[in-house]
Design an enzyme around this catalytic site. Structure first.
Site, PDB file in Angstrom:
ATOM      1  N   LYS A 115       0.841  -1.205   0.000  1.00 24.11           N
ATOM      2  CA  LYS A 115       0.000   0.000   0.000  1.00 24.11           C
ATOM      3  C   LYS A 115       0.874   1.252   0.000  1.00 24.11           C
ATOM      4  O   LYS A 115       1.946   1.254   0.603  1.00 24.11           O
ATOM      5  CB  LYS A 115      -0.888   0.029   1.252  1.00 24.11           C
ATOM      6  CG  LYS A 115      -1.919  -1.072   1.327  1.00 24.11           C
ATOM      7  CD  LYS A 115      -2.752  -0.907   2.589  1.00 24.11           C
ATOM      8  CE  LYS A 115      -3.926  -1.857   2.584  1.00 24.11           C
ATOM      9  NZ  LYS A 115      -4.789  -1.675   3.776  1.00 24.11           N
ATOM     10  N   GLY A 148      -8.192   5.045   0.481  1.00 21.95           N
ATOM     11  CA  GLY A 148      -9.336   4.895  -0.403  1.00 21.95           C
ATOM     12  C   GLY A 148      -9.075   3.941  -1.556  1.00 21.95           C
ATOM     13  O   GLY A 148      -9.775   3.975  -2.553  1.00 21.95           O
ATOM     14  N   GLY A 149      -8.052   3.082  -1.424  1.00 18.54           N
ATOM     15  CA  GLY A 149      -7.850   2.022  -2.406  1.00 18.54           C
ATOM     16  C   GLY A 149      -6.895   2.369  -3.528  1.00 18.54           C
ATOM     17  O   GLY A 149      -6.611   1.529  -4.379  1.00 18.54           O
ATOM     18  N   GLU A 183       1.266  -5.291   4.155  1.00 17.69           N
ATOM     19  CA  GLU A 183       0.327  -5.908   5.094  1.00 17.69           C
ATOM     20  C   GLU A 183      -0.075  -7.293   4.622  1.00 17.69           C
ATOM     21  O   GLU A 183      -0.084  -7.559   3.424  1.00 17.69           O
ATOM     22  CB  GLU A 183      -0.979  -5.076   5.164  1.00 17.69           C
ATOM     23  CG  GLU A 183      -0.876  -3.838   5.995  1.00 17.69           C
ATOM     24  CD  GLU A 183      -2.201  -3.086   6.116  1.00 17.69           C
ATOM     25  OE1 GLU A 183      -3.161  -3.431   5.399  1.00 17.69           O
ATOM     26  OE2 GLU A 183      -2.236  -2.161   6.924  1.00 17.69           O
ATOM     27  N   TYR A 224      -2.666  -9.702   3.331  1.00 20.84           N
ATOM     28  CA  TYR A 224      -3.881  -9.437   2.542  1.00 20.84           C
ATOM     29  C   TYR A 224      -5.033 -10.245   3.122  1.00 20.84           C
ATOM     30  O   TYR A 224      -4.969 -11.467   3.216  1.00 20.84           O
ATOM     31  CB  TYR A 224      -3.659  -9.822   1.074  1.00 20.84           C
ATOM     32  CG  TYR A 224      -4.902  -9.668   0.232  1.00 20.84           C
ATOM     33  CD1 TYR A 224      -5.413  -8.410  -0.051  1.00 20.84           C
ATOM     34  CD2 TYR A 224      -5.564 -10.783  -0.273  1.00 20.84           C
ATOM     35  CE1 TYR A 224      -6.566  -8.256  -0.810  1.00 20.84           C
ATOM     36  CE2 TYR A 224      -6.720 -10.643  -1.039  1.00 20.84           C
ATOM     37  CZ  TYR A 224      -7.215  -9.367  -1.304  1.00 20.84           C
ATOM     38  OH  TYR A 224      -8.344  -9.232  -2.054  1.00 20.84           O
ATOM     39  N   LYS A 271     -18.508   3.673  -2.108  1.00 22.80           N
ATOM     40  CA  LYS A 271     -19.550   3.062  -1.291  1.00 22.80           C
ATOM     41  C   LYS A 271     -20.899   3.239  -1.975  1.00 22.80           C
ATOM     42  O   LYS A 271     -21.148   4.274  -2.606  1.00 22.80           O
ATOM     43  CB  LYS A 271     -19.562   3.703   0.101  1.00 22.80           C
ATOM     44  CG  LYS A 271     -18.292   3.368   0.896  1.00 22.80           C
ATOM     45  CD  LYS A 271     -18.179   4.186   2.165  1.00 22.80           C
ATOM     46  CE  LYS A 271     -16.847   3.912   2.848  1.00 22.80           C
ATOM     47  NZ  LYS A 271     -16.573   4.881   3.921  1.00 22.80           N
ATOM     48  N   ARG A 327     -12.539  13.761   8.708  1.00 22.37           N
ATOM     49  CA  ARG A 327     -13.582  14.637   8.164  1.00 22.37           C
ATOM     50  C   ARG A 327     -14.956  14.089   8.546  1.00 22.37           C
ATOM     51  O   ARG A 327     -15.075  12.952   9.010  1.00 22.37           O
ATOM     52  CB  ARG A 327     -13.490  14.641   6.636  1.00 22.37           C
ATOM     53  CG  ARG A 327     -13.706  13.248   6.050  1.00 22.37           C
ATOM     54  CD  ARG A 327     -13.879  13.211   4.547  1.00 22.37           C
ATOM     55  NE  ARG A 327     -14.294  11.891   4.103  1.00 22.37           N
ATOM     56  CZ  ARG A 327     -13.490  10.859   3.883  1.00 22.37           C
ATOM     57  NH1 ARG A 327     -12.192  10.982   4.082  1.00 22.37           N
ATOM     58  NH2 ARG A 327     -13.979   9.695   3.492  1.00 22.37           N
ATOM     59  N   VAL A 349     -19.632  11.124   4.161  1.00 24.99           N
ATOM     60  CA  VAL A 349     -20.880  11.081   3.387  1.00 24.99           C
ATOM     61  C   VAL A 349     -21.970  10.356   4.186  1.00 24.99           C
ATOM     62  O   VAL A 349     -23.104  10.827   4.277  1.00 24.99           O
ATOM     63  CB  VAL A 349     -20.650  10.350   2.039  1.00 24.99           C
ATOM     64  CG1 VAL A 349     -21.971  10.156   1.298  1.00 24.99           C
ATOM     65  CG2 VAL A 349     -19.652  11.099   1.163  1.00 24.99           C
ATOM     66  N   ARG A 362     -26.861   5.463  -1.571  1.00 23.57           N
ATOM     67  CA  ARG A 362     -26.300   6.587  -2.336  1.00 23.57           C
ATOM     68  C   ARG A 362     -26.867   6.504  -3.754  1.00 23.57           C
ATOM     69  O   ARG A 362     -26.641   5.514  -4.452  1.00 23.57           O
ATOM     70  CB  ARG A 362     -24.776   6.500  -2.401  1.00 23.57           C
ATOM     71  CG  ARG A 362     -24.109   6.623  -1.050  1.00 23.57           C
ATOM     72  CD  ARG A 362     -22.615   6.794  -1.249  1.00 23.57           C
ATOM     73  NE  ARG A 362     -21.902   6.748   0.020  1.00 23.57           N
ATOM     74  CZ  ARG A 362     -20.653   7.143   0.175  1.00 23.57           C
ATOM     75  NH1 ARG A 362     -19.957   7.604  -0.865  1.00 23.57           N
ATOM     76  NH2 ARG A 362     -20.066   7.079   1.353  1.00 23.57           N
TER      77      ARG A 362
END
Ligand code: MV4
Length: 447
Positions: A158, A164-165, A200, A202, A237, A291, A294, A337
């Protein structure tokens, strides 16, 4: 309390923040690009300032233009919402240097959690369980080989500046490791200007469960339970729920208390989210978001708290008006969403809304800046609405969600409403039996 807050965002979240301000007797300043002159957040705000052309980097990401707008209008504080400048430590510092309050955490905490290597190191020191892996950044191939050999394959590389991927590479065996390492470093360097990576174990079939926290500047911190955000497609998401079907009250209390203690020790203030992977009964920290998220309404529906109201009061120097033992979790909430996208191909579908009818009734909340006649601009994120439904049980919530989705009319553009209508009738979803990979298989099937 503040007299005037500038909202450095657009769309439904700008509206969400405006509403919290109005209920606190605070005037609002909207900022907008030229593409958003007719937007609902501009119409509802007490004042508005055009800050630039449509491209986000010239408007909603233009820190100097936003600070000028705040100075000209005499705002006391800036709420960044999510995305855009919300996790930009330099922006938060600039806001404070201009004598304004940043409605969020300190620039130092934003910076710390933006570096995923430092974030993980900090989490581990604070007693939060982490994914087994390298202690800090991978500095050479031999180190990667040694760590991977110790924890076992498959492993995941990573980017420290990722999240966020973005910038992840799996290595299924030692023969794949050096190529994965080289590619991850090259991609991270090109994408973020920082090629630091870490390694890491997986996890192959985890759920994505995150814990909401909120803290004041006086050492009071509480956790507000979890959200299960496993239903995602390409790191976006799609549907979130609380509580998670995977957890019992004892597990919730345990992980919540670990997180609450850690946040207190960290001296963190304002709202934040600790993200975990959850697999085979165990939690593994992955990242912290500094933060408002959403999906925060899911937590508001089960706790009865207004997170944005509390954020504003905390930023104005207030104390948290409740303690952990006062937080109660009621029933079940689910958020869908709704995106302006083709429900099969997920191709963006901007354009004019020709008909609009939002569902209502007990336990139904729609967070959206849409109106009939509005043209969804092509320049920004395709999320146009969040349908959030509460029920006393998960089943009641699902029954209510089905009828609310059936009532919702958004004419003139393609939306993901048909995907949600199908999803809430799917046996595996109804059983709460899903992991982070499940939706991508489901959405790949024909509607
Ligand atoms: C992982 C993982 C499996 N094992 N870490 C993707 C987003 C970033 N925040 C972390 N991500 C993952 N980290 C280990 N050690 C799988 C993912 C992952 C994922 C995580 C949460 C939600 C959706 C996801 C989709 C694909 C991969």
């Amino acid at each position: 309390m503040f007299e005037k807050v500038l909202i450095a965002n657009r769309g439904e979240i700008a509206l969400r923040i405006h509403r919290a301000c109005q209920e606190l007797g605070i005037a609002t300043v909207a900022v907008h690009s030229t593409a958003d002159a007719e937007a609902m957040h501009v119409r509802l705000a007490d004042e508005s300032v055009c800050i630039g052309p449509p491209a986000a980097r010239d408007s909603y990401l233009n820190a100097a233009a936003i600070l000028s707008a705040a100075t000209i209008t005499g705002a006391d504080a800036i709420h960044p919402g999510y995305g855009f400048l919300s996790e930009n430590a330099e922006f938060a510092a600039m806001v404070e240097e201009h004598g304004l309050a940043f409605i969020g955490p300190s620039p130092e905490h934003i910076r710390m959690m933006g570096d995923k290597v430092i974030a993980k190191w900090t989490a581990r020191k604070l007693g939060i369980p982490c994914v087994p892996g390298s202690e800090g950044a991978i500095t050479n191939p031999e180190m990667a080989r040694k760590v991977a050999g110790e924890i076992g394959y498959p492993v995941l590389i990573k980017a420290a500046a990722g999240g966020g991927g973005r910038g992840m590479k799996v290595a299924r065996s030692e023969s794949e490791l050096l190529e994965a390492l080289r590619m991850a470093k090259a991609e991270a360097g090109a994408a973020f200007g920082n090629d630091q990576v870490y390694l890491e174990k997986y996890l192959s079939h985890p759920r994505h469960i995150e814990i909401q926290v909120i803290a004041d500047s006086f050492g009071n911190a509480v956790h507000l339970g979890e959200r299960d955000c496993s239903l995602q497609r390409k790191h976006q998401k799609v549907l979130e729920e609380s509580p998670s079907a995977a957890l019992n009250d004892k597990q919730r209390k345990e992980i919540g208390e670990i997180v609450r203690a850690a946040i207190t020790k960290l001296g963190y203030r304002n709202a934040g989210t600790i993200e975990f992977l959850y697999e085979d009964g165990k939690f593994y920290f992955i990242e912290m978001n500094t933060r408002l998220q959403v999906e925060h309404p899911v937590t508001e529906m089960v706790t009865g708290l207004d997170l944005v109201r509390e954020q504003i009061k905390i930023a104005a120097g207030g104390t948290l008006p409740f303690r952990q033992e006062h937080v109660r979790f009621h029933g079940h909430a689910i958020e869908c969403r709704i995106n302006a996208e083709d429900p099969e191909t997920f191709r963006p579908s901007p354009g004019r809304i020709t008909a609009y009818h939002a569902p209502g009734g007990l336990g139904v909340r729609v967070d959206s800046a849409l109106y009939a006649g509005y043209a969804v601009p092509p320049h920004y994120d395709s999320m146009i609405a969040k349908l959030v439904v509460h029920g006393t049980s998960r089943n009641e919530c699902l029954m209510r969600l089905r009828r609310a989705l059936d009532e919702y009319v958004i004419g003139g553009i393609d939306t993901t409403l048909p995907l949600h209508r199908r999803l809430v009738r799917e046996p595996a979803f109804i059983d709460g039996n899903y992991d982070i990979h499940w939706l991508e298989k489901f959405a790949g099937l024909k509607v």
